[in-house]
Design a protein around this motif. Structure first.
Motif, PDB file in Angstrom:
ATOM      1  N   ILE A  87       0.821  -1.162  -0.096  1.00 31.54           N
ATOM      2  CA  ILE A  87       0.141   0.099   0.055  1.00 31.54           C
ATOM      3  C   ILE A  87       0.940   1.151   0.144  1.00 31.54           C
ATOM      4  O   ILE A  87       1.579   1.490   1.126  1.00 31.54           O
ATOM      5  CB  ILE A  87      -1.014  -0.135   1.367  1.00 31.54           C
ATOM      6  CG1 ILE A  87      -1.766  -1.300   1.237  1.00 31.54           C
ATOM      7  CG2 ILE A  87      -1.875   1.236   1.116  1.00 31.54           C
ATOM      8  CD1 ILE A  87      -2.621  -1.497   2.470  1.00 31.54           C
ATOM      9  N   VAL A  88       0.937   1.984  -0.945  1.00 33.06           N
ATOM     10  CA  VAL A  88       1.517   3.457  -1.262  1.00 33.06           C
ATOM     11  C   VAL A  88       0.840   4.418  -0.923  1.00 33.06           C
ATOM     12  O   VAL A  88      -0.439   4.529  -1.629  1.00 33.06           O
ATOM     13  CB  VAL A  88       2.453   3.266  -2.516  1.00 33.06           C
ATOM     14  CG1 VAL A  88       3.021   4.600  -2.877  1.00 33.06           C
ATOM     15  CG2 VAL A  88       3.133   2.053  -2.804  1.00 33.06           C
ATOM     16  N   LEU A  89       0.991   5.325  -0.199  1.00 33.12           N
ATOM     17  CA  LEU A  89       0.249   6.356   0.194  1.00 33.12           C
ATOM     18  C   LEU A  89       0.446   7.664  -0.533  1.00 33.12           C
ATOM     19  O   LEU A  89       1.677   7.828  -0.935  1.00 33.12           O
ATOM     20  CB  LEU A  89       0.411   6.750   1.827  1.00 33.12           C
ATOM     21  CG  LEU A  89       0.418   5.569   2.732  1.00 33.12           C
ATOM     22  CD1 LEU A  89       0.511   6.239   4.048  1.00 33.12           C
ATOM     23  CD2 LEU A  89      -1.203   4.942   2.794  1.00 33.12           C
ATOM     24  N   PHE A  90      -0.597   8.483  -0.797  1.00 36.91           N
ATOM     25  CA  PHE A  90      -0.444   9.593  -1.479  1.00 36.91           C
ATOM     26  C   PHE A  90      -1.572  10.729  -0.574  1.00 36.91           C
ATOM     27  O   PHE A  90      -2.454  10.033  -0.056  1.00 36.91           O
ATOM     28  CB  PHE A  90      -0.548   9.985  -2.786  1.00 36.91           C
ATOM     29  CG  PHE A  90      -1.993   9.592  -3.388  1.00 36.91           C
ATOM     30  CD1 PHE A  90      -2.859  10.790  -3.509  1.00 36.91           C
ATOM     31  CD2 PHE A  90      -2.234   8.418  -3.695  1.00 36.91           C
ATOM     32  CE1 PHE A  90      -3.939  10.610  -4.117  1.00 36.91           C
ATOM     33  CE2 PHE A  90      -3.512   8.377  -4.317  1.00 36.91           C
ATOM     34  CZ  PHE A  90      -4.474   9.109  -4.376  1.00 36.91           C
ATOM     35  N   ALA A  91      -0.944  11.905  -0.217  1.00 37.74           N
ATOM     36  CA  ALA A  91      -1.853  12.702   0.292  1.00 37.74           C
ATOM     37  C   ALA A  91      -1.857  14.067  -0.218  1.00 37.74           C
ATOM     38  O   ALA A  91      -1.157  14.607  -0.765  1.00 37.74           O
ATOM     39  CB  ALA A  91      -1.672  12.742   1.922  1.00 37.74           C
ATOM     40  N   THR A  92      -3.189  14.804   0.378  1.00 31.89           N
ATOM     41  CA  THR A  92      -3.178  16.399   0.298  1.00 31.89           C
ATOM     42  C   THR A  92      -3.101  16.876   1.650  1.00 31.89           C
ATOM     43  O   THR A  92      -3.476  16.186   2.455  1.00 31.89           O
ATOM     44  CB  THR A  92      -4.263  16.921  -0.750  1.00 31.89           C
ATOM     45  OG1 THR A  92      -5.446  16.230  -0.180  1.00 31.89           O
ATOM     46  CG2 THR A  92      -4.078  16.258  -2.030  1.00 31.89           C
ATOM     47  N   SER A  93      -2.563  18.048   1.774  1.00 37.44           N
ATOM     48  CA  SER A  93      -2.425  18.897   3.210  1.00 37.44           C
ATOM     49  C   SER A  93      -2.624  20.231   2.929  1.00 37.44           C
ATOM     50  O   SER A  93      -1.816  20.824   2.185  1.00 37.44           O
ATOM     51  CB  SER A  93      -1.532  18.194   3.847  1.00 37.44           C
ATOM     52  OG  SER A  93      -1.343  18.713   5.091  1.00 37.44           O
ATOM     53  N   GLY A  94      -3.314  20.878   3.881  1.00 36.95           N
ATOM     54  CA  GLY A  94      -3.166  22.137   3.844  1.00 36.95           C
ATOM     55  C   GLY A  94      -1.937  23.068   4.545  1.00 36.95           C
ATOM     56  O   GLY A  94      -1.772  24.044   4.688  1.00 36.95           O
ATOM     57  N   GLY A  95      -1.166  22.116   5.136  1.00 36.21           N
ATOM     58  CA  GLY A  95       0.046  22.535   5.895  1.00 36.21           C
ATOM     59  C   GLY A  95       0.949  21.506   6.335  1.00 36.21           C
ATOM     60  O   GLY A  95       2.058  21.639   6.718  1.00 36.21           O
ATOM     61  N   SER A  96       0.224  20.341   6.771  1.00 37.52           N
ATOM     62  CA  SER A  96       1.021  19.491   7.559  1.00 37.52           C
ATOM     63  C   SER A  96       1.419  18.112   6.671  1.00 37.52           C
ATOM     64  O   SER A  96       0.821  18.087   5.778  1.00 37.52           O
ATOM     65  CB  SER A  96       0.261  18.847   8.745  1.00 37.52           C
ATOM     66  OG  SER A  96      -0.889  18.150   8.314  1.00 37.52           O
ATOM     67  N   GLY A  97       2.685  17.534   7.200  1.00 38.24           N
ATOM     68  CA  GLY A  97       3.079  16.514   6.414  1.00 38.24           C
ATOM     69  C   GLY A  97       2.487  15.263   6.773  1.00 38.24           C
ATOM     70  O   GLY A  97       1.451  15.160   7.450  1.00 38.24           O
ATOM     71  N   PHE A  98       3.287  14.152   6.396  1.00 43.72           N
ATOM     72  CA  PHE A  98       2.590  12.745   6.818  1.00 43.72           C
ATOM     73  C   PHE A  98       2.557  12.705   8.333  1.00 43.72           C
ATOM     74  O   PHE A  98       1.748  11.744   8.867  1.00 43.72           O
ATOM     75  CB  PHE A  98       3.225  11.624   6.066  1.00 43.72           C
ATOM     76  CG  PHE A  98       2.902  11.456   4.681  1.00 43.72           C
ATOM     77  CD1 PHE A  98       1.814  10.545   4.556  1.00 43.72           C
ATOM     78  CD2 PHE A  98       3.353  11.972   3.558  1.00 43.72           C
ATOM     79  CE1 PHE A  98       1.155  10.250   3.148  1.00 43.72           C
ATOM     80  CE2 PHE A  98       2.970  11.763   2.538  1.00 43.72           C
ATOM     81  CZ  PHE A  98       1.777  10.894   2.190  1.00 43.72           C
ATOM     82  N   GLY A  99       3.452  13.298   8.943  1.00 44.77           N
ATOM     83  CA  GLY A  99       3.498  12.836  10.506  1.00 44.77           C
ATOM     84  C   GLY A  99       3.513  11.365  10.814  1.00 44.77           C
ATOM     85  O   GLY A  99       4.287  10.900  10.337  1.00 44.77           O
ATOM     86  N   ASN A 100       2.702  11.001  11.736  1.00 44.10           N
ATOM     87  CA  ASN A 100       2.546   9.665  12.257  1.00 44.10           C
ATOM     88  C   ASN A 100       1.649   8.851  11.375  1.00 44.10           C
ATOM     89  O   ASN A 100       1.241   7.609  11.846  1.00 44.10           O
ATOM     90  CB  ASN A 100       2.134   9.574  13.673  1.00 44.10           C
ATOM     91  CG  ASN A 100       2.935  10.511  14.514  1.00 44.10           C
ATOM     92  OD1 ASN A 100       4.289  10.114  14.293  1.00 44.10           O
ATOM     93  ND2 ASN A 100       2.338  10.974  15.613  1.00 44.10           N
ATOM     94  N   THR A 101       1.402   9.076   9.952  1.00 38.77           N
ATOM     95  CA  THR A 101       0.363   8.406   9.277  1.00 38.77           C
ATOM     96  C   THR A 101       0.896   6.860   9.014  1.00 38.77           C
ATOM     97  O   THR A 101      -0.354   6.194   9.426  1.00 38.77           O
ATOM     98  CB  THR A 101       0.107   9.038   7.831  1.00 38.77           C
ATOM     99  OG1 THR A 101      -0.072  10.540   8.155  1.00 38.77           O
ATOM    100  CG2 THR A 101      -0.812   8.457   7.193  1.00 38.77           C
ATOM    101  N   VAL A 102       1.972   6.615   8.630  1.00 37.22           N
ATOM    102  CA  VAL A 102       2.247   5.288   8.320  1.00 37.22           C
ATOM    103  C   VAL A 102       2.235   4.462   9.593  1.00 37.22           C
ATOM    104  O   VAL A 102       1.468   3.262   9.583  1.00 37.22           O
ATOM    105  CB  VAL A 102       3.547   5.104   7.676  1.00 37.22           C
ATOM    106  CG1 VAL A 102       4.033   3.746   7.678  1.00 37.22           C
ATOM    107  CG2 VAL A 102       3.678   5.824   6.311  1.00 37.22           C
ATOM    108  N   LYS A 103       2.394   4.922  10.728  1.00 38.10           N
ATOM    109  CA  LYS A 103       2.555   4.230  12.265  1.00 38.10           C
ATOM    110  C   LYS A 103       1.013   4.243  12.483  1.00 38.10           C
ATOM    111  O   LYS A 103       0.653   2.836  13.180  1.00 38.10           O
ATOM    112  CB  LYS A 103       3.185   5.108  12.961  1.00 38.10           C
ATOM    113  CG  LYS A 103       3.248   4.406  14.512  1.00 38.10           C
ATOM    114  CD  LYS A 103       4.026   5.202  15.517  1.00 38.10           C
ATOM    115  CE  LYS A 103       3.766   4.512  16.829  1.00 38.10           C
ATOM    116  NZ  LYS A 103       4.405   5.402  17.978  1.00 38.10           N
TER     117      LYS A 103
END
Length: 135
Positions: A87-103
């Motif tokens: 599973i490869v993630l992609f995202a949109t964000s108003g200002g934050s990064g991936f942070g703890n997303t994978v975990k």
């Protein structure tokens, strides 16, 4: 490829990626449409339903809310057997990064390999083409 989009931003990017990658596209939608209160980003109640079992690699897109994926993404991952899938993630964000997303997502699909892909905030054709070609 699957995605969730609350405002349409991630949907636009997902459609461009699917076109570039020549991939099937599935929208993750809550059974009950989101209200303005639901889009508060902190609401933990959401639902999904989509069939993903015939794919070995899934591109999974969503908006980043407070440095993590919306809870509907966890619900989606928990609803299917992703054992051995990438599973490869992609995202949109108003200002934050991936942070703890994978975990945060790994516990919802513990037998899958989840990798942080890319933030695609601009969603330009060139940016998407370069990213898809790098996969």
């Amino acid at each position: 490829m699957a995605f969730f989009s609350a405002s349409g931003t991630t949907k636009k990017v997902a459609q461009m990626i699917a076109e570039e990658a020549k991939a099937d596209l599935f929208e993750i939608e809550p059974k009950v449409p989101y209200t303005k209160l639901d889009l508060d980003w902190m609401n933990k109640k959401s639902r999904s339903s989509v069939e993903m079992s015939s794919y070995d690699e899934i591109l999974l897109g969503f908006p980043i809310w407070w440095y993590v994926a919306p809870t509907i993404i966890n619900t989606f991952l928990e609803a299917y057997d992703f054992s051995g899938k990438k599973i490869v993630l992609f995202a949109t964000s108003g200002g934050s990064g991936f942070g703890n997303t994978v975990k945060e997502l790994q516990s919802s699909a513990s037998d899958a390999v989840i990798t942080e892909g890319r933030l695609l905030n601009c969603g330009t054709k060139q940016e998407i083409t370069e990213w898809v070609n790098s996969l």
